[in-house]
Write an enzyme that holds these catalytic residues in place. Structure first.
Site, PDB file in Angstrom:
ATOM      1  N   GLU A  76      13.281 -11.021  19.223  1.00 45.06           N
ATOM      2  CA  GLU A  76      12.768 -10.971  20.667  1.00 45.06           C
ATOM      3  C   GLU A  76      11.136 -10.768  20.577  1.00 45.06           C
ATOM      4  O   GLU A  76      10.458 -11.238  21.696  1.00 45.06           O
ATOM      5  CB  GLU A  76      13.471  -9.579  21.065  1.00 45.06           C
ATOM      6  CG  GLU A  76      12.981  -9.484  22.437  1.00 45.06           C
ATOM      7  CD  GLU A  76      13.497 -10.368  23.747  1.00 45.06           C
ATOM      8  OE1 GLU A  76      14.434 -10.871  23.436  1.00 45.06           O
ATOM      9  OE2 GLU A  76      12.363 -11.029  24.164  1.00 45.06           O
ATOM     10  N   ARG A 113       0.752  -1.393   0.049  1.00 40.54           N
ATOM     11  CA  ARG A 113       0.038   0.023   0.117  1.00 40.54           C
ATOM     12  C   ARG A 113       0.766   1.138   0.116  1.00 40.54           C
ATOM     13  O   ARG A 113       2.094   1.105   0.358  1.00 40.54           O
ATOM     14  CB  ARG A 113      -0.782   0.027   1.083  1.00 40.54           C
ATOM     15  CG  ARG A 113      -1.692  -0.982   1.552  1.00 40.54           C
ATOM     16  CD  ARG A 113      -2.242  -1.338   2.587  1.00 40.54           C
ATOM     17  NE  ARG A 113      -1.220  -1.869   3.715  1.00 40.54           N
ATOM     18  CZ  ARG A 113      -1.003  -2.036   4.870  1.00 40.54           C
ATOM     19  NH1 ARG A 113      -2.547  -1.737   5.547  1.00 40.54           N
ATOM     20  NH2 ARG A 113       0.110  -2.393   5.760  1.00 40.54           N
ATOM     21  N   LYS A 130       4.765 -20.090  19.354  1.00 42.11           N
ATOM     22  CA  LYS A 130       5.543 -19.381  20.285  1.00 42.11           C
ATOM     23  C   LYS A 130       6.238 -20.350  21.406  1.00 42.11           C
ATOM     24  O   LYS A 130       7.292 -20.304  21.852  1.00 42.11           O
ATOM     25  CB  LYS A 130       4.955 -18.369  21.351  1.00 42.11           C
ATOM     26  CG  LYS A 130       4.507 -17.262  20.437  1.00 42.11           C
ATOM     27  CD  LYS A 130       3.430 -16.537  21.121  1.00 42.11           C
ATOM     28  CE  LYS A 130       3.069 -15.201  20.251  1.00 42.11           C
ATOM     29  NZ  LYS A 130       1.624 -14.421  20.606  1.00 42.11           N
ATOM     30  N   GLU A 135      -4.352 -11.690  15.267  1.00 43.73           N
ATOM     31  CA  GLU A 135      -3.685 -12.096  14.071  1.00 43.73           C
ATOM     32  C   GLU A 135      -4.509 -11.625  13.011  1.00 43.73           C
ATOM     33  O   GLU A 135      -5.764 -11.427  13.011  1.00 43.73           O
ATOM     34  CB  GLU A 135      -3.341 -13.240  14.016  1.00 43.73           C
ATOM     35  CG  GLU A 135      -2.379 -14.073  14.949  1.00 43.73           C
ATOM     36  CD  GLU A 135      -0.889 -13.173  14.804  1.00 43.73           C
ATOM     37  OE1 GLU A 135      -0.541 -13.458  13.864  1.00 43.73           O
ATOM     38  OE2 GLU A 135      -0.622 -12.798  16.107  1.00 43.73           O
ATOM     39  N   GLY A 179       0.082  -6.033  20.636  1.00 43.61           N
ATOM     40  CA  GLY A 179      -0.251  -4.504  20.739  1.00 43.61           C
ATOM     41  C   GLY A 179       0.981  -3.746  19.802  1.00 43.61           C
ATOM     42  O   GLY A 179       2.141  -4.351  19.877  1.00 43.61           O
ATOM     43  N   GLY A 198       5.265 -10.364  22.982  1.00 41.51           N
ATOM     44  CA  GLY A 198       5.214  -9.038  22.721  1.00 41.51           C
ATOM     45  C   GLY A 198       6.251  -8.279  23.192  1.00 41.51           C
ATOM     46  O   GLY A 198       7.375  -8.458  22.710  1.00 41.51           O
TER      47      GLY A 198
HETATM   48  N1  HSE Z   1      -2.018 -12.067  18.191  1.00 44.23           N
HETATM   49  C1  HSE Z   1      -0.861 -12.296  18.959  1.00 44.23           C
HETATM   50  C2  HSE Z   1      -1.363 -12.289  20.290  1.00 44.23           C
HETATM   51  C3  HSE Z   1      -0.021 -10.965  18.695  1.00 44.23           C
HETATM   52  O1  HSE Z   1      -2.578 -12.027  20.662  1.00 44.23           O
HETATM   53  O2  HSE Z   1      -0.722 -12.466  21.215  1.00 44.23           O
HETATM   54  C4  HSE Z   1       1.216 -10.935  19.329  1.00 44.23           C
HETATM   55  O3  HSE Z   1       2.397 -12.215  18.997  1.00 44.23           O
END
Ligand code: HSE
Length: 401
Positions: free
Chosen positions: A124, A44, A200, A185, A297, A129
């Site tokens: 990381e 975009r 993860k 996501e 976030g 997050g």
């Molecule tokens: N969708 C993921 C969550 C984003 O809610 O944890 C962060 O990895």
């Protein structure tokens, strides 16, 4: 001056640009030079953005520019993020990423490629997050043999479960709010069906045990079957329902799974609310360590991406100790049917029928509305649970942490 290219100008990519701009002075001091955003790759255009002039649509401009030494990949999805990452590493550019899908699927190969090309591949932001957890594992806990890790690893599902418990919000409304807040996501099925958390867990297995488990080899259950009643029943019995990623390594065999669990109020993970994540691990020298913070976030995740940028731009580039792991083989995996933990069951049977089958294995019992709810006093294996279901009418079952 360090010239950086950002791949993907979505929630995290735009957050990364914001962190690099807003805290420019701090970042300059940490790196010893300015970090300039030379390019932003996206399909975009962003005519109203202060970064509009940096936007390009052709990846080749970036990979062929010798001035760009560092690329921050925040595209999401495996493809073309994987191919772009490979091309950058082969061109001698370090790559940092928040993309758990790429790290979980291709991390071992990409780390080896970075090593061969004398650059860094850091990720990381891919777990927890904004929580500084991965570097803590591979640097600060490097002298520890890690035996077990449990975590709330998905902000969206924790936000949903917290809203259902504290405000009585419906699952769908809570999910919509998580999407609005930029936590979910692009396809939120990956969140609510546990796949994001499984990716993860795969990465944590890589860093904690040296073996990257394929997400497909991680037993994964999401939270879509959890009802408001399950949540309130759990609270009545002194537990919180949380989507827990678990991995342990015993005698060289790894067990890894993601599932909703009843977490006793005495466990610190039970009190983690909203979008926050927590990772609780045990090292054989340090003992129990817990990491806590915002798990999703824009700015929290971008903060972790920029931590990796600083690590590389400051010349450290993981020189203290780089992350390292190889792909797990079938020989590294424990037999999941033997996995054992305490259990919660809701039976559609009389108390005497339940007692006749469970005997001394029954611990905390609650009889209500014709149902018998039990938290077992002893761990039970997956095999034992399957056998129990042939003898009693199990209408709800969950692992207990
Ligand atoms: N969708 C993921 C969550 C984003 O809610 O944890 C962060 O990895």
């Amino acid at each position: 001056m360090i010239s950086v290219a950002i791949l993907g100008f979505g929630v995290v990519g735009s957050g990364c640009a914001e962190v690099l701009t807003q805290n420019k002075d701090l970042i300059r001091a940490a790196c010893g030079s300015d970090v300039e955003i030379k390019y932003i790759l996206d399909l975009r255009d962003f005519p109203d953005s202060p970064f509009a002039k940096s936007v390009v649509h052709d990846f080749n401009i970036i990979v062929n520019d010798p001035e760009v030494s560092l690329v921050a990949e925040m595209m999401g999805g495996s493809h073309p993020a994987y191919e772009f990452t490979k091309a950058c590493l082969q061109a001698g550019k370090s790559v940092v990423t928040s993309n758990k899908e790429v790290v979980a699927n291709f991390g071992a190969e990409l780390l080896a490629l970075a090593e061969q090309n004398g650059v860094s591949y850091l990720f990381e932001a891919s777990v927890g997050g904004g929580i500084p957890v991965l570097r803590s594992i591979y640097v600060d806990l490097a002298s520890n043999r890690i035996g077990e890790v449990n975590g709330i690893l998905n902000g969206t599902t924790n936000y949903i479960l917290t809203s259902m418990k504290e405000s009585g919000t419906s699952f769908d409304d809570a999910l919509r709010a998580a999407q609005r807040l930029g936590y979910a996501e692009a396809n939120p099925a990956a969140d609510v069906e546990g796949l994001d958390a499984a990716r993860k867990v795969a990465i944590l297995c890589g860093l904690c045990f040296g073996k990257l488990i394929a997400p497909a080899d991680i037993h994964t259950e999401g939270i879509t079957a959890i009802s408001g009643k399950d949540v309130s029943d759990a609270a009545q019995m002194g537990y919180a329902i949380k989507l827990i990623g678990h991995a342990d390594c015993k005698d060289g065999k790894i067990t890894a799974l993601v599932s909703p669990r009843m977490v006793p109020m005495s466990n610190p993970l039970s009190g983690i609310s909203g979008v926050f994540n927590g990772v609780l691990l045990n090292g054989n020298m340090v003992g129990d360590v817990m990491f806590y913070g915002p798990g999703a976030g824009k700015l929290p995740t971008a903060s972790a991406v920029v931590a990796d940028i600083i690590d590389i731009a400051s010349g450290k580039g993981g020189t203290v100790k780089k992350p390292h792991f190889v792909n797990a083989t079938a020989d590294d995996l424990a037999d999941f049917a033997a996995y054992s933990c305490a259990r919660y069951f809701r039976f559609e049977n009389s108390l005497s029928e339940v007692n006749a089958v469970l005997g001394e294995r029954a611990g905390h019992i609650l009889c209500e509305d014709g149902y018998v709810s039990v938290i077992t006093a002893v761990p039970m294996s997956e095999n034992e649970v399957a056998e129990l279901a042939t003898r009693l009418k199990v209408c709800s079952a969950m692992r207990v942490l």
